[in-house]
Enzyme design. Structure first.
Site, PDB file in Angstrom:
ATOM      1  N   LYS A   8      18.771 -16.253  47.551  1.00  0.00           N
ATOM      2  CA  LYS A   8      18.081 -16.531  46.291  1.00  0.00           C
ATOM      3  C   LYS A   8      17.791 -15.215  45.606  1.00  0.00           C
ATOM      4  CE  LYS A   8      15.811 -19.187  43.427  1.00  0.00           C
ATOM      5  NZ  LYS A   8      16.802 -18.773  42.395  1.00  0.00           N
ATOM      6  N   SER A  38      10.581 -20.204  41.125  1.00  0.00           N
ATOM      7  CA  SER A  38      11.964 -20.669  41.271  1.00  0.00           C
ATOM      8  C   SER A  38      12.083 -21.581  42.494  1.00  0.00           C
ATOM      9  CB  SER A  38      12.920 -19.485  41.431  1.00  0.00           C
ATOM     10  OG  SER A  38      13.327 -19.005  40.172  1.00  0.00           O
ATOM     11  N   LYS A  82      10.744  -9.597  49.405  1.00  0.00           N
ATOM     12  CA  LYS A  82       9.943 -10.309  48.405  1.00  0.00           C
ATOM     13  C   LYS A  82       9.930 -11.802  48.696  1.00  0.00           C
ATOM     14  CE  LYS A  82      11.116  -9.160  44.378  1.00  0.00           C
ATOM     15  NZ  LYS A  82      11.522  -8.901  42.990  1.00  0.00           N
ATOM     16  N   GLN A  98      14.941  -8.058  47.459  1.00  0.00           N
ATOM     17  CA  GLN A  98      14.710  -9.504  47.346  1.00  0.00           C
ATOM     18  C   GLN A  98      14.453 -10.155  48.712  1.00  0.00           C
ATOM     19  OE1 GLN A  98      15.468 -10.714  43.881  1.00  0.00           O
ATOM     20  NE2 GLN A  98      14.109 -12.363  44.509  1.00  0.00           N
ATOM     21  N   ASP A 146      17.560 -12.442  35.277  1.00  0.00           N
ATOM     22  CA  ASP A 146      17.014 -11.090  35.461  1.00  0.00           C
ATOM     23  C   ASP A 146      17.267 -10.395  34.119  1.00  0.00           C
ATOM     24  OD1 ASP A 146      16.005  -9.114  37.738  1.00  0.00           O
ATOM     25  OD2 ASP A 146      17.474  -7.979  36.627  1.00  0.00           O
ATOM     26  N   LYS A 158      21.449 -11.163  45.204  1.00  0.00           N
ATOM     27  CA  LYS A 158      21.346 -10.729  43.804  1.00  0.00           C
ATOM     28  C   LYS A 158      22.750 -10.607  43.241  1.00  0.00           C
ATOM     29  CE  LYS A 158      18.224  -9.386  40.730  1.00  0.00           C
ATOM     30  NZ  LYS A 158      16.823  -9.779  40.528  1.00  0.00           N
TER      31      LYS A 158
HETATM   32  P1  NDP Z   1      14.705  -8.802  30.044  1.00  0.00           P
HETATM   33  O1  NDP Z   1      16.157  -8.600  29.860  1.00  0.00           O
HETATM   34  O2  NDP Z   1      14.064 -10.040  29.554  1.00  0.00           O
HETATM   35  O3  NDP Z   1      13.902  -7.568  29.443  1.00  0.00           O
HETATM   36  C1  NDP Z   1      14.147  -6.264  29.875  1.00  0.00           C
HETATM   37  C2  NDP Z   1      13.302  -5.317  29.039  1.00  0.00           C
HETATM   38  O4  NDP Z   1      13.372  -4.022  29.621  1.00  0.00           O
HETATM   39  C3  NDP Z   1      13.798  -5.178  27.615  1.00  0.00           C
HETATM   40  O5  NDP Z   1      12.719  -4.866  26.786  1.00  0.00           O
HETATM   41  C4  NDP Z   1      14.778  -4.003  27.721  1.00  0.00           C
HETATM   42  O6  NDP Z   1      14.961  -3.295  26.509  1.00  0.00           O
HETATM   43  C5  NDP Z   1      14.049  -3.124  28.719  1.00  0.00           C
HETATM   44  N1  NDP Z   1      15.051  -2.349  29.482  1.00  0.00           N
HETATM   45  C6  NDP Z   1      16.030  -2.814  30.276  1.00  0.00           C
HETATM   46  N2  NDP Z   1      16.760  -1.820  30.757  1.00  0.00           N
HETATM   47  C7  NDP Z   1      16.231  -0.695  30.246  1.00  0.00           C
HETATM   48  C8  NDP Z   1      16.548   0.677  30.380  1.00  0.00           C
HETATM   49  N3  NDP Z   1      17.578   1.079  31.150  1.00  0.00           N
HETATM   50  N4  NDP Z   1      15.770   1.557  29.725  1.00  0.00           N
HETATM   51  C9  NDP Z   1      14.728   1.159  28.948  1.00  0.00           C
HETATM   52  N5  NDP Z   1      14.387  -0.127  28.782  1.00  0.00           N
HETATM   53  C10 NDP Z   1      15.122  -1.037  29.425  1.00  0.00           C
HETATM   54  O7  NDP Z   1      14.463  -8.635  31.641  1.00  0.00           O
HETATM   55  P2  NDP Z   1      13.235  -9.141  32.517  1.00  0.00           P
HETATM   56  O8  NDP Z   1      11.967  -9.040  31.745  1.00  0.00           O
HETATM   57  O9  NDP Z   1      13.610 -10.417  33.132  1.00  0.00           O
HETATM   58  O10 NDP Z   1      13.242  -8.058  33.693  1.00  0.00           O
HETATM   59  C11 NDP Z   1      12.476  -6.852  33.640  1.00  0.00           C
HETATM   60  C12 NDP Z   1      12.298  -6.295  35.037  1.00  0.00           C
HETATM   61  O11 NDP Z   1      11.603  -7.250  35.855  1.00  0.00           O
HETATM   62  C13 NDP Z   1      13.584  -5.974  35.807  1.00  0.00           C
HETATM   63  O12 NDP Z   1      13.358  -4.869  36.652  1.00  0.00           O
HETATM   64  C14 NDP Z   1      13.780  -7.213  36.663  1.00  0.00           C
HETATM   65  O13 NDP Z   1      14.569  -6.954  37.804  1.00  0.00           O
HETATM   66  C15 NDP Z   1      12.352  -7.525  37.041  1.00  0.00           C
HETATM   67  N6  NDP Z   1      12.085  -8.885  37.483  1.00  0.00           N
HETATM   68  C16 NDP Z   1      12.386  -9.953  36.682  1.00  0.00           C
HETATM   69  C17 NDP Z   1      12.113 -11.230  37.113  1.00  0.00           C
HETATM   70  C18 NDP Z   1      12.301 -12.415  36.232  1.00  0.00           C
HETATM   71  O14 NDP Z   1      11.845 -13.492  36.630  1.00  0.00           O
HETATM   72  N7  NDP Z   1      12.920 -12.309  35.089  1.00  0.00           N
HETATM   73  C19 NDP Z   1      11.581 -11.476  38.465  1.00  0.00           C
HETATM   74  C20 NDP Z   1      11.220 -10.284  39.180  1.00  0.00           C
HETATM   75  C21 NDP Z   1      11.495  -9.045  38.706  1.00  0.00           C
HETATM   76  P3  NDP Z   1      16.386  -3.341  25.759  1.00  0.00           P
HETATM   77  O15 NDP Z   1      16.472  -4.699  25.142  1.00  0.00           O
HETATM   78  O16 NDP Z   1      16.342  -2.232  24.763  1.00  0.00           O
HETATM   79  O17 NDP Z   1      17.451  -3.135  26.818  1.00  0.00           O
END
Ligand code: NDP
Length: 449
Positions: free
Chosen positions: A93, A381, A117, A114, A169, A129
């Site tokens: 997962k 999830s 976690k 993961q 993600d 993943k």
């Molecule tokens: P989204 O794609 O919804 O949002 C990502 C955000 O982070 C955007 O604002 C993006 O900006 C910014 N970002 C991504 N890459 C970069 C980078 N290299 N440098 C600067 N800004 C960056 O992703 P999520 O919110 O789902 O995920 C965010 C984090 O949380 C990740 O690390 C993910 O692994 C983790 N996570 C997510 C989960 C989930 O349920 N979604 C669960 C657990 C962890 P821009 O649009 O400019 O790229």
């Protein structure tokens, strides 16, 4: 018998030698191995069964071609990945990430994290993943759909509700899960709701799943503060990112009486002296799929956009790195500490560099590692899978109560395990060992496989 520390050092060197060019994976492994010495000393049966060696090697790694055609008829080829890391506790997962930086090392770091976690949630899910180096920015909805369909055409043969259950993600939200699910259903001719999570409500999704990671990261921070006799109410917060995790971190902070001041994306950050107007930010990011800079333009004089700035320079009481790996380094940690930060709760995966984590711990800042603090997403999830299996949708109150209970229990087990192994208040050690023990016990019972 070899001293556990020497054994772990040798394993670390071996991982770096056998997996060249994968710095994120090395970093994630190092961070776990650095904390496992005491548990291997206390329970030599783990070392005898070669548990750590087996944990470090994914059960299966799948890499595939993803060809797709853009709106002008040009053919593009991306690379797809799914790393099925460990299934001792349940089916693999973990989410799918679509971002140009995705490679096998990034997917392995995320899959490795993961495992622990998912074990911490107590919900019977293994670790995996996946993703692709596809960049969704600037692509039309039709291009994203064709990409998702091509990606799923290969992935479908490897996943299933009892085998491997992907989710979202970075770059993969509700829209992409819809396209992926549609293609899976078409290929298999099965309504197998439990094959993907993060689905839309009305076709198998759970209430609170979009909110769960951000909500959970805030609940974890609240638990850390409570353990020190403090509360979130009235505190100011810095949040990085403006995607799924960041938006719902901001929402829960506001619900609990805190004042989130910032949001960011890869172009820079916005700071709003009056506190973030979440309705406006959601309109820009979720509806219009725009850039965070537009927030400052539309919000008025209380907000400004800082191009290429680091959100951590804004003084605040609590910090929520919610964008991506290694986005908070040692200089940022120094700034946050100088500004009096009390707690850091990782919504993103591995956003804080190891040196920065060390600084926070030395300075007595409550530090919640992503494995524990952002486990709310995968936990809900797993609740979505439970609802799919029983074909019954639960109420918002029920899912929210379950999420709050799971975050409390992850905090409690991390806190208690850190104390048991002589590192009180060290949630990194506590979460790593608590997650490790659960997986290790299952692997011991299931033999050398
Ligand atoms: P989204 O794609 O919804 O949002 C990502 C955000 O982070 C955007 O604002 C993006 O900006 C910014 N970002 C991504 N890459 C970069 C980078 N290299 N440098 C600067 N800004 C960056 O992703 P999520 O919110 O789902 O995920 C965010 C984090 O949380 C990740 O690390 C993910 O692994 C983790 N996570 C997510 C989960 C989930 O349920 N979604 C669960 C657990 C962890 P821009 O649009 O400019 O790229």
């Amino acid at each position: 018998m070899t001293d556990p520390k020497d054994r772990l050092d040798a394993l670390r060197a071996d991982i770096e030698r056998r997996n060249p060019g994968q710095p994120e994976f090395h970093q994630a492994v190092r961070e776990v191995l650095d904390t496992l010495g005491p548990v291997l000393t206390a329970r030599p049966q783990y070392a005898e069964a070669g548990l750590v060696e087996r944990l470090l090697e994914p059960e299966r790694q799948i890499i595939f071609r993803v060809p797709w055609t853009d709106d002008h008829g040009r053919v593009h080829v991306n690379r797809g990945y799914r790393v099925e890391f460990n299934s001792a506790l349940g089916p693999y997962k973990g989410g799918l990430r679509f971002h140009p930086s995705v490679d096998i090392g990034v997917v392995k770091f995320l899959g490795f994290e993961q495992i622990f976690k998912n074990a911490l949630t107590g919900l019977g899910i293994g670790g995996g993943k996946g993703g692709s180096d596809f960049d969704p920015h600037g692509k039309s909805a039709a291009e994203v759909m064709r990409f998702c369909q091509s990606f799923m055409t290969e992935l479908a043969r490897h996943i299933g509700e009892h085998t491997d259950i992907p989710a979202g993600d970075i770059g993969v939200g509700g829209r992409e899960i819809g396209y992926l699910f549609g293609q899976y259903r078409r290929i298999t001719n099965r309504w197998e709701a439990g094959v993907l999570t993060g689905k839309g409500q009305g076709w198998g999704g759970s209430v609170i799943r979009p909110e769960a990671t951000g909500y959970g990261a805030v609940l974890f921070a609240a638990e850390m503060l409570k353990a020190r006799g403090e509360a979130l109410d009235g505190l100011s917060a810095v949040v990085s990112g403006s995607g799924n995790v960041a938006l719902y971190t901001i929402e829960k902070l506001q619900q609990l009486g805190a004042n989130p001041l910032t949001a960011s994306d890869s172009s820079g950050y916005v700071v709003d002296d009056k506190g973030i107007d979440l309705a406006l930010l959601k309109q820009i990011k979720e509806v219009e799929r725009g850039r965070v800079s537009e927030y400052a333009t539309r919000r008025g004089p209380s907000a400004r956009f800082v191009r290429q700035g680091r959100v951590w320079e804004v003084p605040a009481d609590v910090a929520f790195p919610s964008a991506t790996q290694n986005e908070l380094d040692v200089e940022d940690a120094r700034t946050l500490i100088a500004n009096g930060v009390k707690a850091v709760s990782e919504g993103a995966n591995m956003p804080t560099t190891p040196e920065a984590v060390h600084l926070f711990q030395e300075a007595g800042v409550a530090f919640g590692p992503g494995k524990a603090a952002n486990a709310g997403g995968v936990a809900v999830s797993a609740l979505e899978m439970a609802q799919n299996a029983s074909r019954v949708a639960w109420s918002r109150e029920r899912v929210e109560d379950e999420l709050a209970g799971i975050m409390r229990s992850i905090h409690a087990v991390s806190h208690e395990t850190a104390e048991r192994y002589g590192s009180p208040g060290d949630y990194v050690t506590g979460a790593n060992i608590a997650g490790f023990e659960r997986v290790a016990d299952a692997m011991l019972a299931q033999g050398v496989i």
